[in-house]
Each structure stands twice: as structure tokens, then as C-alpha cells.
Scaffold this motif. Structure first.
Motif, PDB file in Angstrom:
ATOM      1  N   LEU A   3       0.822  -1.202   0.000  1.00 53.59           N
ATOM      2  CA  LEU A   3       0.000   0.000   0.000  1.00 53.59           C
ATOM      3  C   LEU A   3       0.861   1.260   0.000  1.00 53.59           C
ATOM      4  CD1 LEU A   3      -2.862   1.064   0.008  1.00 53.59           C
ATOM      5  CD2 LEU A   3      -2.810   1.006   2.491  1.00 53.59           C
ATOM      6  N   GLU A   4       1.962   1.261   0.727  1.00 52.81           N
ATOM      7  CA  GLU A   4       2.834   2.437   0.767  1.00 52.81           C
ATOM      8  C   GLU A   4       3.418   2.724  -0.615  1.00 52.81           C
ATOM      9  OE1 GLU A   4       3.148   4.558   3.259  1.00 52.81           O
ATOM     10  OE2 GLU A   4       1.677   3.318   4.301  1.00 52.81           O
ATOM     11  N   LYS A   5       3.763   1.681  -1.340  1.00 48.35           N
ATOM     12  CA  LYS A   5       4.304   1.847  -2.688  1.00 48.35           C
ATOM     13  C   LYS A   5       3.224   2.415  -3.616  1.00 48.35           C
ATOM     14  CE  LYS A   5       6.754  -0.635  -6.303  1.00 48.35           C
ATOM     15  NZ  LYS A   5       7.259  -1.927  -6.763  1.00 48.35           N
ATOM     16  N   ILE A   6       2.003   1.954  -3.445  1.00 50.42           N
ATOM     17  CA  ILE A   6       0.898   2.440  -4.269  1.00 50.42           C
ATOM     18  C   ILE A   6       0.609   3.904  -3.961  1.00 50.42           C
ATOM     19  CG2 ILE A   6      -1.597   2.217  -4.642  1.00 50.42           C
ATOM     20  CD1 ILE A   6      -1.252  -0.789  -4.420  1.00 50.42           C
ATOM     21  N   ARG A   7       0.658   4.285  -2.700  1.00 50.14           N
ATOM     22  CA  ARG A   7       0.364   5.672  -2.307  1.00 50.14           C
ATOM     23  C   ARG A   7       1.392   6.664  -2.853  1.00 50.14           C
ATOM     24  NH1 ARG A   7      -3.878   6.254   0.929  1.00 50.14           N
ATOM     25  NH2 ARG A   7      -4.498   4.522   2.252  1.00 50.14           N
ATOM     26  N   THR A   8       2.611   6.209  -3.103  1.00 45.21           N
ATOM     27  CA  THR A   8       3.640   7.117  -3.605  1.00 45.21           C
ATOM     28  C   THR A   8       3.580   7.286  -5.122  1.00 45.21           C
ATOM     29  OG1 THR A   8       5.249   5.311  -3.736  1.00 45.21           O
ATOM     30  CG2 THR A   8       5.215   6.614  -1.695  1.00 45.21           C
ATOM     31  N   GLN A   9       2.783   6.492  -5.801  1.00 46.76           N
ATOM     32  CA  GLN A   9       2.686   6.587  -7.256  1.00 46.76           C
ATOM     33  C   GLN A   9       1.812   7.772  -7.667  1.00 46.76           C
ATOM     34  OE1 GLN A   9       1.126   2.795  -8.486  1.00 46.76           O
ATOM     35  NE2 GLN A   9       3.148   1.879  -8.652  1.00 46.76           N
ATOM     36  N   SER A  10       2.085   8.273  -8.873  1.00 44.97           N
ATOM     37  CA  SER A  10       1.258   9.345  -9.416  1.00 44.97           C
ATOM     38  C   SER A  10      -0.032   8.746  -9.968  1.00 44.97           C
ATOM     39  CB  SER A  10       2.006  10.090 -10.520  1.00 44.97           C
ATOM     40  OG  SER A  10       2.175   9.239 -11.636  1.00 44.97           O
ATOM     41  N   GLU A  11      -0.963   9.612 -10.368  1.00 41.21           N
ATOM     42  CA  GLU A  11      -2.240   9.125 -10.892  1.00 41.21           C
ATOM     43  C   GLU A  11      -2.054   8.315 -12.163  1.00 41.21           C
ATOM     44  OE1 GLU A  11      -5.553  11.771 -11.129  1.00 41.21           O
ATOM     45  OE2 GLU A  11      -4.935  12.836  -9.328  1.00 41.21           O
ATOM     46  N   GLU A  12      -1.154   8.762 -13.044  1.00 44.31           N
ATOM     47  CA  GLU A  12      -0.911   8.031 -14.286  1.00 44.31           C
ATOM     48  C   GLU A  12      -0.326   6.654 -14.004  1.00 44.31           C
ATOM     49  OE1 GLU A  12       0.440  11.217 -13.829  1.00 44.31           O
ATOM     50  OE2 GLU A  12      -1.247  12.183 -14.831  1.00 44.31           O
ATOM     51  N   GLN A  18      -3.240  -0.332 -12.525  1.00 40.26           N
ATOM     52  CA  GLN A  18      -4.579  -0.917 -12.532  1.00 40.26           C
ATOM     53  C   GLN A  18      -4.854  -1.633 -13.863  1.00 40.26           C
ATOM     54  OE1 GLN A  18      -7.562   1.978 -11.628  1.00 40.26           O
ATOM     55  NE2 GLN A  18      -9.246   0.626 -12.119  1.00 40.26           N
ATOM     56  N   THR A  19      -4.487  -1.010 -14.959  1.00 38.99           N
ATOM     57  CA  THR A  19      -4.710  -1.604 -16.278  1.00 38.99           C
ATOM     58  C   THR A  19      -3.892  -2.879 -16.451  1.00 38.99           C
ATOM     59  OG1 THR A  19      -5.083   0.602 -17.167  1.00 38.99           O
ATOM     60  CG2 THR A  19      -4.631  -1.138 -18.751  1.00 38.99           C
ATOM     61  N   THR A  20      -2.637  -2.834 -16.042  1.00 37.51           N
ATOM     62  CA  THR A  20      -1.767  -4.008 -16.156  1.00 37.51           C
ATOM     63  C   THR A  20      -2.299  -5.167 -15.323  1.00 37.51           C
ATOM     64  OG1 THR A  20       0.124  -2.533 -16.439  1.00 37.51           O
ATOM     65  CG2 THR A  20       0.609  -4.815 -15.886  1.00 37.51           C
ATOM     66  N   ALA A  21      -2.707  -4.872 -14.101  1.00 41.93           N
ATOM     67  CA  ALA A  21      -3.231  -5.921 -13.227  1.00 41.93           C
ATOM     68  C   ALA A  21      -4.523  -6.502 -13.797  1.00 41.93           C
ATOM     69  CB  ALA A  21      -3.465  -5.375 -11.825  1.00 41.93           C
ATOM     70  N   ALA A  22      -5.367  -5.649 -14.388  1.00 44.11           N
ATOM     71  CA  ALA A  22      -6.622  -6.130 -14.973  1.00 44.11           C
ATOM     72  C   ALA A  22      -6.344  -7.055 -16.160  1.00 44.11           C
ATOM     73  CB  ALA A  22      -7.483  -4.950 -15.401  1.00 44.11           C
ATOM     74  N   ARG A  44      -6.051 -13.653  -6.445  1.00 45.24           N
ATOM     75  CA  ARG A  44      -6.388 -12.867  -5.261  1.00 45.24           C
ATOM     76  C   ARG A  44      -5.485 -11.647  -5.140  1.00 45.24           C
ATOM     77  NH1 ARG A  44      -6.832 -15.790   0.375  1.00 45.24           N
ATOM     78  NH2 ARG A  44      -8.946 -16.089  -0.328  1.00 45.24           N
ATOM     79  N   VAL A  45      -4.199 -11.843  -5.400  1.00 43.83           N
ATOM     80  CA  VAL A  45      -3.244 -10.745  -5.303  1.00 43.83           C
ATOM     81  C   VAL A  45      -3.574  -9.660  -6.330  1.00 43.83           C
ATOM     82  CG1 VAL A  45      -0.807 -10.129  -5.569  1.00 43.83           C
ATOM     83  CG2 VAL A  45      -1.438 -12.246  -4.407  1.00 43.83           C
ATOM     84  N   LEU A  46      -3.906 -10.062  -7.541  1.00 45.92           N
ATOM     85  CA  LEU A  46      -4.237  -9.088  -8.581  1.00 45.92           C
ATOM     86  C   LEU A  46      -5.513  -8.325  -8.246  1.00 45.92           C
ATOM     87  CD1 LEU A  46      -3.357 -11.124 -11.781  1.00 45.92           C
ATOM     88  CD2 LEU A  46      -2.171  -9.115 -10.904  1.00 45.92           C
ATOM     89  N   LYS A  47      -6.512  -9.031  -7.728  1.00 45.28           N
ATOM     90  CA  LYS A  47      -7.750  -8.359  -7.335  1.00 45.28           C
ATOM     91  C   LYS A  47      -7.478  -7.326  -6.247  1.00 45.28           C
ATOM     92  CE  LYS A  47     -11.010 -12.121  -8.231  1.00 45.28           C
ATOM     93  NZ  LYS A  47     -11.950 -13.046  -7.592  1.00 45.28           N
ATOM     94  N   LEU A  48      -6.647  -7.675  -5.288  1.00 44.87           N
ATOM     95  CA  LEU A  48      -6.307  -6.746  -4.211  1.00 44.87           C
ATOM     96  C   LEU A  48      -5.531  -5.540  -4.738  1.00 44.87           C
ATOM     97  CD1 LEU A  48      -5.353  -9.174  -1.307  1.00 44.87           C
ATOM     98  CD2 LEU A  48      -7.327  -7.671  -1.436  1.00 44.87           C
ATOM     99  N   ASP A  49      -4.621  -5.777  -5.681  1.00 47.64           N
ATOM    100  CA  ASP A  49      -3.871  -4.672  -6.265  1.00 47.64           C
ATOM    101  C   ASP A  49      -4.795  -3.702  -6.991  1.00 47.64           C
ATOM    102  OD1 ASP A  49      -1.492  -5.617  -5.289  1.00 47.64           O
ATOM    103  OD2 ASP A  49      -0.805  -6.476  -7.191  1.00 47.64           O
ATOM    104  N   ILE A  50      -5.743  -4.239  -7.737  1.00 46.48           N
ATOM    105  CA  ILE A  50      -6.702  -3.390  -8.448  1.00 46.48           C
ATOM    106  C   ILE A  50      -7.531  -2.587  -7.454  1.00 46.48           C
ATOM    107  CG2 ILE A  50      -8.752  -3.404  -9.934  1.00 46.48           C
ATOM    108  CD1 ILE A  50      -7.507  -5.889 -11.326  1.00 46.48           C
ATOM    109  N   ALA A  51      -7.999  -3.239  -6.407  1.00 41.20           N
ATOM    110  CA  ALA A  51      -8.819  -2.568  -5.399  1.00 41.20           C
ATOM    111  C   ALA A  51      -8.024  -1.483  -4.679  1.00 41.20           C
ATOM    112  CB  ALA A  51      -9.346  -3.591  -4.397  1.00 41.20           C
ATOM    113  N   ARG A  52      -6.768  -1.757  -4.363  1.00 41.58           N
ATOM    114  CA  ARG A  52      -5.945  -0.758  -3.684  1.00 41.58           C
ATOM    115  C   ARG A  52      -5.720   0.463  -4.571  1.00 41.58           C
ATOM    116  NH1 ARG A  52      -2.337  -5.501  -1.813  1.00 41.58           N
ATOM    117  NH2 ARG A  52      -3.126  -5.877   0.284  1.00 41.58           N
ATOM    118  N   ALA A  53      -5.440   0.213  -5.851  1.00 46.35           N
ATOM    119  CA  ALA A  53      -5.213   1.329  -6.783  1.00 46.35           C
ATOM    120  C   ALA A  53      -6.479   2.163  -6.918  1.00 46.35           C
ATOM    121  CB  ALA A  53      -4.781   0.791  -8.145  1.00 46.35           C
TER     122      ALA A  53
END
Length: 90
Positions: A3-12, A18-22, A44-53
Motif C-alpha cells: 500500500l505504501e508503494k501504491i500511495r507514492t505513485q502518481s495518478e498516471e 490498474q490496467t496491467t493488473a486487470a 487474489r493478489v491481482l484483485k487486491l492490487d486493483i482494489a488498492r489502486a
């Protein structure tokens, strides 16, 4: 992804993540339907990544709305006139 890594990413970057995980999720589901049982845990991991993003994107959207439209402080409701009417009748 953490989650910390996701929070530091920009919107793009978040949208790209999200697109890659989907896409990966789609491929894994397709493989699963063909009978390939490898990578089921990855679903499960991919679904969680999409949800977090999506969650982080929505949090940022809400924060931007709050900054654009500051909250108006609620005022006390108007006094009830019911008791005054009762007193006037008596």
C-alpha cells in the motif's frame, strides 16, 4: 504490491498499474477456464492490487473535491414554534 508503494505513485502510474493488473487477471481467468491450475493464488493478489489502486485514486479525488469546495459549517436548526403556539392558544 504494498500500500505504501501504491500511495507514492502518481495518478498516471496508478492507472497504468490498474490496467496491467486487470490484463493479467483476465489472462489468468482465461487460463483457469482452460483447466490450467497454475497461478490461482495470483488471482487474489491481482484483485487486491486493483482494489488498492482504485481506493487510492478515489481518496485523492475526494481530497481534491474537499479542497475545491470547503465544507460550510452547520448552523443550529431554527427554534421550534410549536411551544410558542401552544402558549398563545392558552
Amino acid at each position: 504490491m504494498e500500500l505504501e508503494k501504491i500511495r507514492t505513485q502518481s495518478e498516471e502510474e496508478l492507472k497504468a498499474t490498474q490496467t496491467t493488473a486487470a490484463e493479467q487477471l483476465f489472462r489468468l481467468r482465461f487460463q483457469k477456464s482452460l483447466g490450467n491450475q497454475e497461478g490461482i493464488k495470483k488471482l487474489r493478489v491481482l484483485k487486491l492490487d486493483i482494489a488498492r489502486a482504485k481506493t487510492v485514486l478515489r481518496e485523492r479525488e475526494i481530497e481534491a473535491e474537499k479542497k475545491a469546495n470547503p465544507v460550510v459549517k452547520n448552523e443550529a436548526p431554527a427554534k421550534s414554534t410549536r411551544t410558542e403556539r401552544k402558549k398563545a392558544k392558552a
